[in-house]
Design an enzyme around this catalytic site. Structure first.
Site, PDB file in Angstrom:
ATOM      1  CE  LYS A 277       8.819  -9.652   1.344  1.00 38.31           C
ATOM      2  NZ  LYS A 277       8.063  -9.709  -0.107  1.00 38.31           N
TER       3      LYS A 277
ATOM      4  CE  LYS B 107      10.727  -6.172   1.452  1.00 37.67           C
ATOM      5  NZ  LYS B 107       9.855  -6.652   0.264  1.00 37.67           N
TER       6      LYS B 107
HETATM    7  C1  PBG Z   1       6.362  -8.359  -2.476  1.00 39.96           C
HETATM    8  C2  PBG Z   1       7.062  -7.192  -1.931  1.00 39.96           C
HETATM    9  C3  PBG Z   1       6.913  -6.317  -0.680  1.00 39.96           C
HETATM   10  C4  PBG Z   1       7.853  -5.359  -0.497  1.00 39.96           C
HETATM   11  C5  PBG Z   1       8.721  -5.507  -1.492  1.00 39.96           C
HETATM   12  N1  PBG Z   1       8.164  -6.813  -2.400  1.00 39.96           N
HETATM   13  C6  PBG Z   1       5.513  -6.300   0.219  1.00 39.96           C
HETATM   14  C7  PBG Z   1       4.949  -7.568   1.023  1.00 39.96           C
HETATM   15  O1  PBG Z   1       5.736  -8.647   1.074  1.00 39.96           O
HETATM   16  O2  PBG Z   1       4.234  -7.352   1.473  1.00 39.96           O
HETATM   17  C8  PBG Z   1       7.572  -4.368   0.606  1.00 39.96           C
HETATM   18  C9  PBG Z   1       8.935  -3.281   0.450  1.00 39.96           C
HETATM   19  C10 PBG Z   1       8.672  -2.026   1.312  1.00 39.96           C
HETATM   20  O3  PBG Z   1       7.879  -2.241   2.388  1.00 39.96           O
HETATM   21  O4  PBG Z   1       8.985  -1.046   1.044  1.00 39.96           O
HETATM   22  N2  PBG Z   1       6.442  -8.245  -3.791  1.00 39.96           N
END
Ligand code: PBG
Length: 343
Positions: free
Chosen positions: A207, A260
């Site tokens: 991520k 992601k």
């Molecule tokens: C954190 C999380 C995020 C997303 C999914 N889980 C945001 C972040 O890390 O700030 C982002 C998903 C998206 O942008 O659609 N719990």
């Protein structure tokens, strides 16, 4: 001129093109994210994500029915609690928005796979994904780390607690997204200790600290109050490091992997696909959705074609599953395609 191979021969008719198509997007590949707000009667549209809304549990029936009718197999739940605190305790509250939504979906749509995101950022008052180092909290304060740093190991237990709460409520899969080192192992141990041996973990393995999460933070009210997430989410420049992250999660017991965001990381999806046999998901995040929606609303892109092309690209790169805010629309378009309403 006599050419032995003329690629255009097989592009001549829609039927020939259909026959030689290599990648097929299926409804079964799609996972729809949902934002569950605490309270009743909440249906709050998210400005930067047209078509998406924060919904309270009593408002999700229609969404679930639509998804079931379209045969979208799974939802990914994010909670927006009424109250936030420094350690994100609403994350493991059995009466919180996510456990309540899990129970509601379980009874309304027993065949729907319910995936619960496991993170603290929606639940902490500071908006970070774990515990923050502060003198005010003597229990976890670490004098060797700077004030305001994110405390990795004390966070693990809280993530495990949240995962167990979701499993107890009936989640089919838990999906840790906090990017703490060791989170998959901690959650696996926590689940197993509580008897949830059969609940799989979909690990947000790679991520990245991405600008494309911007609209999500509006949607989930999770923008960090200070600093950013670069000390725990990955540097967008690092593909090889992504493979090390994935290796760790696989070794710690991840049942499924995730990359992601998706669109700017297709190379990472491909590398993970080539090296790992576990099912692989990719998350087409909020900013990717917002870009397509904004361009479509301006008449700058043909939304249907651009959205389907983006999903197909993610699939072609090697993803088995795609988490996308387009899940419902894409499922509808796939039905129309099948019925021959478009080519
Ligand atoms: C954190 C999380 C995020 C997303 C999914 N889980 C945001 C972040 O890390 O700030 C982002 C998903 C998206 O942008 O659609 N719990």
């Amino acid at each position: 001129m006599s050419l032995t191979y003329r690629p255009r021969r097989l592009r001549r008719t829609p039927t020939l093109r259909r026959m030689v198509r290599e990648t097929v997007l299926r409804t079964e590949d799609l996972i729809a994210p949902l934002f569950i707000a605490e309270g009743r009667g909440v249906a709050r549209p998210i400005g930067s994500m047209p078509g998406q809304a924060q919904l309270s549990v009593d408002q999700i029936d229609r969404e679930i029915d639509d998804l079931m009718e379209l045969r979208v197999p799974a939802v990914l739940l994010f909670g927006i609690p009424a109250r936030k605190d420094s350690n994100g305790s609403a994350a493991w509250d059995p009466a919180g928005p996510v456990p309540s939504a899990i129970r509601a979906i379980r009874s309304r749509a027993p065949d729907m796979a319910v995936i619960a995101d496991v993170c603290l950022c929606e639940y902490t008052d500071h908006g970070h994904c774990g515990l923050i180092n502060t003198r005010d909290d003597e229990l976890v304060y670490n004098p060797h780390e700077p004030e305001g740093a994110l405390l990795n190991d004390p966070t693990l237990e809280l993530l495990a607690r949240a995962a167990v709460a979701y499993a107890e409520a009936g989640a089919d899969i838990v999906a840790p997204s906090a990017m703490m080192d060791g989170q998959v192992a901690a959650i696996r141990a926590g689940l197993d200790r509580a008897g949830h041996l059969s609940v799989p973990i979909m690990a947000y393995a790679a991520k990245f600290a991405s600008a494309f999460y911007g609209p999500f933070r509006e949607a989930a009210e999770s923008t960090p109050r200070f600093g950013d997430r670069r000390a725990y989410q990955m540097d967008p420049a690092n593909g090889r490091e992504a493979l090390r992250e994935v290796a760790l999660d696989a070794a710690e017991g991840a049942d499924m992997l995730m990359v992601k965001p998706a669109g700017a990381y297709l190379d990472v999806i491909r590398m993970v696909r080539e090296r790992y046999d576990l099912p692989l998901a990719a998350y087409q995040v909020s900013g990717e959705y917002a870009m397509l929606k904004a361009a479509a609303q301006n008449g700058w892109l043909d939304e249907r074609r651009a959205a389907m092309e983006s999903l197909l690209g993610i699939k072609r790169a090697g993803a088995d599953l795609i988490i996308t805010y387009y899940a419902k629309e894409a499922a509808r378009w796939l039905i129309e395609d099948r019925d021959g309403k478009a080519l």
